[in-house]
Design a protein around this motif. Sequence first.
Motif, PDB file in Angstrom:
ATOM      1  N   GLU A 356      24.823  44.337  42.709  1.00 33.58           N
ATOM      2  CA  GLU A 356      25.425  44.285  41.370  1.00 33.58           C
ATOM      3  C   GLU A 356      26.558  45.298  41.190  1.00 33.58           C
ATOM      4  O   GLU A 356      27.668  44.944  40.777  1.00 33.58           O
ATOM      5  N   ALA A 357      26.267  46.563  41.466  1.00 33.63           N
ATOM      6  CA  ALA A 357      27.262  47.610  41.203  1.00 33.63           C
ATOM      7  C   ALA A 357      28.548  47.419  42.011  1.00 33.63           C
ATOM      8  O   ALA A 357      29.647  47.504  41.446  1.00 33.63           O
ATOM      9  N   PRO A 358      28.485  47.154  43.328  1.00 38.77           N
ATOM     10  CA  PRO A 358      29.739  46.922  44.065  1.00 38.77           C
ATOM     11  C   PRO A 358      30.521  45.720  43.542  1.00 38.77           C
ATOM     12  O   PRO A 358      31.751  45.766  43.473  1.00 38.77           O
ATOM     13  N   ALA A 359      29.812  44.651  43.182  1.00 45.07           N
ATOM     14  CA  ALA A 359      30.506  43.471  42.659  1.00 45.07           C
ATOM     15  C   ALA A 359      31.183  43.772  41.331  1.00 45.07           C
ATOM     16  O   ALA A 359      32.314  43.319  41.070  1.00 45.07           O
ATOM     17  N   GLN A 360      30.517  44.537  40.483  1.00 47.19           N
ATOM     18  CA  GLN A 360      31.123  44.886  39.196  1.00 47.19           C
ATOM     19  C   GLN A 360      32.365  45.753  39.389  1.00 47.19           C
ATOM     20  O   GLN A 360      33.377  45.569  38.702  1.00 47.19           O
ATOM     21  N   ARG A 361      32.295  46.687  40.329  1.00 48.60           N
ATOM     22  CA  ARG A 361      33.468  47.522  40.600  1.00 48.60           C
ATOM     23  C   ARG A 361      34.627  46.686  41.109  1.00 48.60           C
ATOM     24  O   ARG A 361      35.790  46.901  40.711  1.00 48.60           O
ATOM     25  N   LEU A 362      34.337  45.718  41.975  1.00 46.22           N
ATOM     26  CA  LEU A 362      35.391  44.845  42.474  1.00 46.22           C
ATOM     27  C   LEU A 362      35.987  44.022  41.343  1.00 46.22           C
ATOM     28  O   LEU A 362      37.217  43.870  41.254  1.00 46.22           O
ATOM     29  N   GLY A 363      35.141  43.498  40.472  1.00 42.18           N
ATOM     30  CA  GLY A 363      35.644  42.733  39.341  1.00 42.18           C
ATOM     31  C   GLY A 363      36.540  43.556  38.440  1.00 42.18           C
ATOM     32  O   GLY A 363      37.570  43.071  37.955  1.00 42.18           O
ATOM     33  N   ARG A 364      36.192  44.818  38.232  1.00 40.88           N
ATOM     34  CA  ARG A 364      37.030  45.667  37.382  1.00 40.88           C
ATOM     35  C   ARG A 364      38.361  45.974  38.053  1.00 40.88           C
ATOM     36  O   ARG A 364      39.399  46.026  37.389  1.00 40.88           O
ATOM     37  N   ARG A 365      38.339  46.153  39.380  1.00 38.28           N
ATOM     38  CA  ARG A 365      39.604  46.400  40.070  1.00 38.28           C
ATOM     39  C   ARG A 365      40.531  45.185  39.991  1.00 38.28           C
ATOM     40  O   ARG A 365      41.746  45.328  39.829  1.00 38.28           O
ATOM     41  N   LEU A 366      39.957  43.996  40.096  1.00 38.71           N
ATOM     42  CA  LEU A 366      40.769  42.785  40.066  1.00 38.71           C
ATOM     43  C   LEU A 366      41.372  42.518  38.694  1.00 38.71           C
ATOM     44  O   LEU A 366      42.408  41.853  38.584  1.00 38.71           O
ATOM     45  N   THR A 367      40.711  42.998  37.647  1.00 43.39           N
ATOM     46  CA  THR A 367      41.194  42.710  36.291  1.00 43.39           C
ATOM     47  C   THR A 367      41.837  43.908  35.618  1.00 43.39           C
ATOM     48  O   THR A 367      42.226  43.824  34.460  1.00 43.39           O
TER      49      THR A 367
END
Length: 398
Positions: A356-367
């Motif tokens: 969860e945490a790595p995916a959320q960080r990636l999503g925030r970087r992309l947006t």
Amino acid sequence: MAPTPSRLAWLDALRGPAALAVALHHSAWTFIPGVWAEVDRRIDVGTWGVFVFFLVSGYIIPASLERRGDLRAFWVGRVFRLLPLLLTALGLALLLAYGGAFVLHPGLGARPLPLVVLGNVTMLQELLGVPAVINVMWTLSYEMAFYLLAVGLFAMRQAHRSATTAIVLALLAVLLGLLLPGAVVNGRADLLAALLGVAVVAVIAVSAWARGGTRAAAAVTGGLLGLALVILGSRIGAWQGLTILAMMFAGTAVYRAEQGTIRWRTAVTAVLTVLACGVFAKDDPGWAPAILLAAGFFAAAFALRHRSFPRWLAHLGVISFSLYLLHPLLLRMSPNLPLFFVVLVLLGYLTHRLIEAPAQRLGRRLTRPPAGGRPASGGPPDETPGLLGCAPGADHER
């Protein structure tokens, strides 16, 4: 253990107990059915837990959307918040089922495989008449419908009308609940279910990537689709389905009142109307106490929102989606109730940390908008990634 100072820690303090309540409901029926039958006659603890979640979603999701001010960022954030763990859980469920440690819904094999995949991956299976791979996924379908409605209202610049929306949905729930006691989109409507599922994916994609009037039209269409799916496809009936949506918008009304957008008496009227219409939605003695106590629990936590909460309690909220989604997979592998919860919390911690945490960080970087820039829609940039997973830009999910 030191308390956490986050101003939104109270939301995590709600989510952790709510997730554990749902896990307790299912595990107690497995390990201590005789005792739990007596409890369930008085209050449906699982319903209490999911309605706490619905109120929290209603409070924080529109706030996150409006702080982002960008539909693409919102939808991309949702994808990276939900899908990585969901796909992991679905894969684990299939593997465990193959090994005989998990029982799949018998209706899964009777439906076209593409439709089963579409329904479960989009989390709309409950409203498309498709069996869920993991039974607790039914609540995610209503979350998705709420996202679609919230985005539609945002695109129409009507997001501030949360209290009115809650009241209208609550009254509509009673009327349509009497007229439509069962689902129209059901297990015999494969083509219709597929068309509706594809339509939702299409409007989300267009509202996320298109511009101007096309984006707004897609967002509004998505909102109408979300409402139609709950009315026509809710397996639990239109009365209960619309009550769930109304409860989420009641949570939004509380947020609006806190921000000074609407009067407190307007928000309270919305909440009381939803409760008054919703307590009769299900002929079950445990239903009404559950939703009333869920609202009371939310109100108590809200009243204490400026207080500090223990870190362990807040962290249970952080891993609550893992606790919620994964607990059904452990029921046949644990010998007793205490060990079940020990393993569940450890597993929830690991899946949150590794997935969860790595995916959320990636999503925030992309947006993330360019330095000094603003989101594409001209709204305010995301303020903070959120220490506890429910602050603006990270928000909440079970």
